[in-house]
Design a protein around this motif. Structure first.
Motif, mmCIF file in Angstrom:
data_model
loop_
_atom_site.group_PDB
_atom_site.id
_atom_site.type_symbol
_atom_site.label_atom_id
_atom_site.label_comp_id
_atom_site.label_asym_id
_atom_site.label_seq_id
_atom_site.Cartn_x
_atom_site.Cartn_y
_atom_site.Cartn_z
ATOM 1 N N SER A 1 47.820 32.167 46.376
ATOM 2 C CA SER A 1 47.580 31.784 44.989
ATOM 3 C C SER A 1 46.246 31.051 44.973
ATOM 4 N N THR B 1 48.188 38.630 45.249
ATOM 5 C CA THR B 1 47.653 37.424 44.588
ATOM 6 C C THR B 1 48.669 36.828 43.617
ATOM 7 N N LYS B 2 48.289 35.691 43.036
ATOM 8 C CA LYS B 2 49.061 34.990 41.997
ATOM 9 C C LYS B 2 50.484 34.680 42.455
ATOM 10 N N ASP C 1 51.875 32.022 42.764
ATOM 11 C CA ASP C 1 52.515 30.946 41.987
ATOM 12 C C ASP C 1 53.335 31.505 40.826
ATOM 13 N N ASP D 1 48.143 42.349 42.329
ATOM 14 C CA ASP D 1 49.090 41.338 41.858
ATOM 15 C C ASP D 1 50.466 41.921 41.582
ATOM 16 N N LYS E 1 45.019 29.823 42.529
ATOM 17 C CA LYS E 1 45.177 28.719 41.585
ATOM 18 C C LYS E 1 45.663 27.456 42.293
ATOM 19 N N THR E 2 46.697 27.599 43.170
ATOM 20 C CA THR E 2 47.258 26.410 43.837
ATOM 21 C C THR E 2 46.677 26.217 45.241
#
Ligand SMILES: Nc1nc2c(ncn2[C@@H]2O[C@H](COP(=O)(O)OP(=O)(O)O)[C@@H](O)[C@H]2O)c(=O)[nH]1
Ligand SMILES: [Mg+2]
Length: 449
Positions: free
Chosen positions: A351, A330-331, A333, A305, A353-354
């Motif tokens: 991401s 990663t991440k 967003d 990340d 998450k999204t």
């Protein structure tokens, strides 16, 4: 060959409908006693609406009875399929009636074994039936279908034809062995043919690794430091909360596995403990398992990340030699893609998450698996029995090649050639296959097939 007339339930319990199969010489007279269809006099390949009745003439169910006349049936024998309602009471009642009238309950795979023994299919095709039933995705379905249609058999019979030609010439020499310098089989031609055959056998044997991977899922290890989002990615790929996600470092201590289908191919994802220095004994074992997962993987997803240190980069690259490595930032967003690229690799930014970047990652994973084009007629070996035979055939053809190089006499060469021929026909079962081998193969089938 067993002359019993056999019966079995061919469908899993719990469905709306059930199919009971009956096969053997007494099929027609037996089935005719429990319904109004006079199987002996109807045309083959026809379906009849009828009531099954018990011994007191009480109706058991409204059914459809399909009649197949030997040799035009799956087993090659007179056969009947009874489609009835899926109630376990009805199914057991009909089976009980059939057994009372003289049928025997079939053993696992017995219908297919009969199909093989009656020449309806060769052994590798019979084995493909089990693979077809077990197939869960496009790739395994394709391989099983191709084998069922005789893919392996065709390939092997081409090889056997070449070998037979060689063998005939060598045998001819032996027949005239008192004429010492007579050579029917041109050694140069023999040598190049033996080499071609070796290459073919090798190619087939090598396809086993791909075949195994496709059958059990291509192993993909998800690795990286703690808290970079490995478990979150696994869950995003699975569309499920499979692994525990938390911002506490070292949450995943054991490896967690699950499979997903990407473009029709099964991948087996392995979420691992994050790599870091730790004094926690359990976490240390987890980290060891991470390295084992990398060893067994074909594809490694390396997550970070923030820009990885040169040390981390060097360590991952050295541990993943011989595997496809996909570096993943990663991440995405949380920050604009800012990471420097990893030299020699295409980095993907995601991401979990999204969902950003996940389709591109799936595409990259599929590409990294390097699956042979399944629409081609290329044969892929998935069966351990075939693989074992091919390895032995390879050793024997190697002996022929080595023998030719040291000018071994024709009779010794012929012996090794005969070995190769015999081993190759083990796969298709064209030579007499011992009952024990047959039992072993068919015992893995479901009852009713
Ligand atoms: N904002 C954001 N947070 C993420 C993302 N992926 C993971 N996280 C968070 O990062 C923390 C560690 O995630 P986890 O999947 O447990 O990391 P692991 O230790 O590598 O398995 C958790 O708090 C996650 O919610 C992401 O794509 N975006
Ligand atoms: Mg984790």
């Amino acid at each position: 060959m067993n002359k019993d007339t056999i019966c079995a339930l061919a469908t899993p319990p719990g469905g709306a409908l059930g199919i009971i199969r009956v096969s053997g010489s007494k099929t027609f007279p037996i089935v005719s006693t429990i319904c109004s269809v006079c199987c002996d006099s109807v045309t083959g390949n026809t379906v009849h609406y009828t009531h099954i009745v018990d011994s007191d003439g009480e109706p058991v169910d409204e059914t459809l009875v399909s009649v197949f006349r030997a040799p035009h049936s799956y087993t090659g024998e007179d056969s009947v399929e009874i489609s009835c309602h899926g109630s376990s009471y009805i199914l057991n009642k009909i089976l009980e009636l059939l057994v009372n009238k003289g049928c025997r309950m079939a053993n696992p795979g017995e219908f297919t074994m009969r199909a093989y023994l009656n020449g309806k299919m060769d052994l590798s095709q019979a084995e493909a039936v089990a693979d077809l039933i077990a197939s869960t995705n496009r790739a395994t379905h394709h391989i099983a279908m191709s084998q069922l249609r005789g893919g392996i058999s065709t390939k092997l019979s081409q090889l056997r034809e070449k070998l037979l030609k060689l063998n005939t010439l060598l045998e001819l020499e032996l027949d005239f062995s008192d004429h010492e310098d007579l050579e029917f089989a041109d050694r140069k031609e023999l040598f190049s043919l033996a080499q071609t055959i070796e290459a073919h056998i090798n190619h087939l044997a090598h396809s086993f690794e791909t075949g195994q991977a496709l059958k059990h899922g291509i192993p993909v290890a998800i690795v990286g430091k703690t808290n970079v989002g490995k478990s979150t990615l696994l869950n995003a790929l699975l569309h499920d909360d499979r692994a525990i996600v938390s911002d506490i470092h070292g949450t995943t201590r054991d490896t967690i596995e699950d499979t997903i289908d990407i473009h029709g191919v099964m991948f087996r994802f392995i979420d691992t403990a994050g790599i870091r220095q730790t004094n926690d004994k359990v976490e240390q074992i987890g980290i060891q398992r991470t390295y084992q997962a990398i060893e067994h993987a074909r594809i490694v997803l390396w997550l970070f990340d923030s820009t990885p240190t040169t040390n981390e980069e060097a360590e991952i690259i050295s541990h993943t030699q011989g595997r496809s490595l996909i570096p993943i930032l990663t991440k995405a967003d949380l920050r604009p893609a800012c990471c420097k690229s990893i030299e020699g690799f295409d980095m993907i930014s995601i991401s979990a998450k999204t969902g950003q970047g996940i389709p591109a990652l799936e595409q990259a994973i599929f590409a990294a698996a390097d699956i042979p084009n399944l629409s081609e007629t290329d044969v892929i070996i998935t069966n351990a029995r075939h693989y074992d035979a091919l390895r032995r055939a390879h050793a024997s053809i190697r002996r022929v090649i080595d023998g030719l190089q040291v000018q071994l006499s024709g009779d010794l060469l012929a012996e090794d050639l005969r070995d190769v021929l015999a081993i190759l026909s083990e796969i298709t079962g064209t030579q007499i296959t011992p009952q024990e081998t047959l039992n072993n193969i068919f015992s893995h089938f479901c009852v009713g097939k």
